[in-house]
Design a protein around this motif. Sequence first.
Motif, PDB file in Angstrom:
ATOM      1  N   LEU A  73       1.935   3.087  12.794  1.00  0.00           N
ATOM      2  CA  LEU A  73       0.631   2.622  13.265  1.00  0.00           C
ATOM      3  C   LEU A  73       0.534   1.125  13.036  1.00  0.00           C
ATOM      4  N   LEU A  74      -0.038   0.393  13.968  1.00  0.00           N
ATOM      5  CA  LEU A  74      -0.273  -1.037  13.808  1.00  0.00           C
ATOM      6  C   LEU A  74      -1.732  -1.217  13.407  1.00  0.00           C
ATOM      7  N   VAL A  75      -1.946  -1.699  12.163  1.00  0.00           N
ATOM      8  CA  VAL A  75      -3.304  -1.837  11.635  1.00  0.00           C
ATOM      9  C   VAL A  75      -3.565  -3.283  11.239  1.00  0.00           C
ATOM     10  N   THR A  76      -4.831  -3.628  11.096  1.00  0.00           N
ATOM     11  CA  THR A  76      -5.196  -4.996  10.732  1.00  0.00           C
ATOM     12  C   THR A  76      -5.029  -5.215   9.236  1.00  0.00           C
ATOM     13  N   GLY A  77      -4.701  -6.445   8.855  1.00  0.00           N
ATOM     14  CA  GLY A  77      -4.555  -6.813   7.452  1.00  0.00           C
ATOM     15  C   GLY A  77      -3.105  -7.011   7.050  1.00  0.00           C
ATOM     16  N   SER A  78      -2.918  -7.737   5.945  1.00  0.00           N
ATOM     17  CA  SER A  78      -1.580  -7.991   5.417  1.00  0.00           C
ATOM     18  C   SER A  78      -1.061  -6.736   4.709  1.00  0.00           C
ATOM     19  N   ILE A  79       0.226  -6.754   4.375  1.00  0.00           N
ATOM     20  CA  ILE A  79       0.809  -5.628   3.641  1.00  0.00           C
ATOM     21  C   ILE A  79       0.049  -5.390   2.338  1.00  0.00           C
ATOM     22  N   GLU A  80      -0.258  -6.472   1.632  1.00  0.00           N
ATOM     23  CA  GLU A  80      -0.959  -6.352   0.353  1.00  0.00           C
ATOM     24  C   GLU A  80      -2.339  -5.722   0.524  1.00  0.00           C
ATOM     25  N   GLU A  81      -3.067  -6.148   1.567  1.00  0.00           N
ATOM     26  CA  GLU A  81      -4.409  -5.603   1.813  1.00  0.00           C
ATOM     27  C   GLU A  81      -4.345  -4.115   2.162  1.00  0.00           C
ATOM     28  N   VAL A  82      -3.399  -3.747   3.012  1.00  0.00           N
ATOM     29  CA  VAL A  82      -3.264  -2.342   3.413  1.00  0.00           C
ATOM     30  C   VAL A  82      -2.837  -1.486   2.221  1.00  0.00           C
ATOM     31  N   ALA A  83      -1.891  -1.982   1.422  1.00  0.00           N
ATOM     32  CA  ALA A  83      -1.445  -1.246   0.230  1.00  0.00           C
ATOM     33  C   ALA A  83      -2.606  -1.033  -0.735  1.00  0.00           C
ATOM     34  N   ARG A  84      -3.426  -2.061  -0.912  1.00  0.00           N
ATOM     35  CA  ARG A  84      -4.593  -1.956  -1.790  1.00  0.00           C
ATOM     36  C   ARG A  84      -5.559  -0.899  -1.262  1.00  0.00           C
ATOM     37  N   GLN A  85      -5.766  -0.889   0.057  1.00  0.00           N
ATOM     38  CA  GLN A  85      -6.655   0.102   0.670  1.00  0.00           C
ATOM     39  C   GLN A  85      -6.153   1.520   0.418  1.00  0.00           C
ATOM     40  N   ILE A  86      -4.860   1.727   0.581  1.00  0.00           N
ATOM     41  CA  ILE A  86      -4.283   3.059   0.399  1.00  0.00           C
ATOM     42  C   ILE A  86      -4.411   3.511  -1.049  1.00  0.00           C
ATOM     43  N   GLN A  87      -4.217   2.601  -1.982  1.00  0.00           N
ATOM     44  CA  GLN A  87      -4.304   2.960  -3.391  1.00  0.00           C
ATOM     45  C   GLN A  87      -5.731   3.165  -3.874  1.00  0.00           C
ATOM     46  N   GLU A  88      -6.696   2.427  -3.331  1.00  0.00           N
ATOM     47  CA  GLU A  88      -8.082   2.494  -3.799  1.00  0.00           C
ATOM     48  C   GLU A  88      -8.858   3.661  -3.234  1.00  0.00           C
ATOM     49  N   ASP A  89      -8.752   3.916  -1.957  1.00  0.00           N
ATOM     50  CA  ASP A  89      -9.599   4.925  -1.307  1.00  0.00           C
ATOM     51  C   ASP A  89      -9.488   6.280  -1.936  1.00  0.00           C
TER      52      ASP A  89
END
Length: 89
Positions: A73-89
């Motif tokens: 999937l192509l999503v918005t945000g940097s790798i760090e931002e996406v990784a943070r989202q996956i870990q936090e949610d």
Amino acid sequence: MLVNHVLMKIEMRMSVCPGAGGAKPLPLGEIPMKFVSLKSRGGDYLVVASNVAWLRTGENGQTLVGIVGSSPLLVTGSIEEVARQIQED
């Protein structure tokens, strides 16, 4: 015959899900899934966090999210931002 034996083992396997009153065993099919909301320029995705296999820098400041058994999937945000989202949610 081997398939039936394997299926029986899978059905009998148990996982532990901690609850308010301590650990409660759950059958494998009842393990709660963690969903993560990922934003995209073409629409938003709701992804099962445990199905995320890899992250890679995409184009125009976006990130490719590899999904087990599916296309990335192509999503918005940097790798760090996406990784943070996956870990936090």
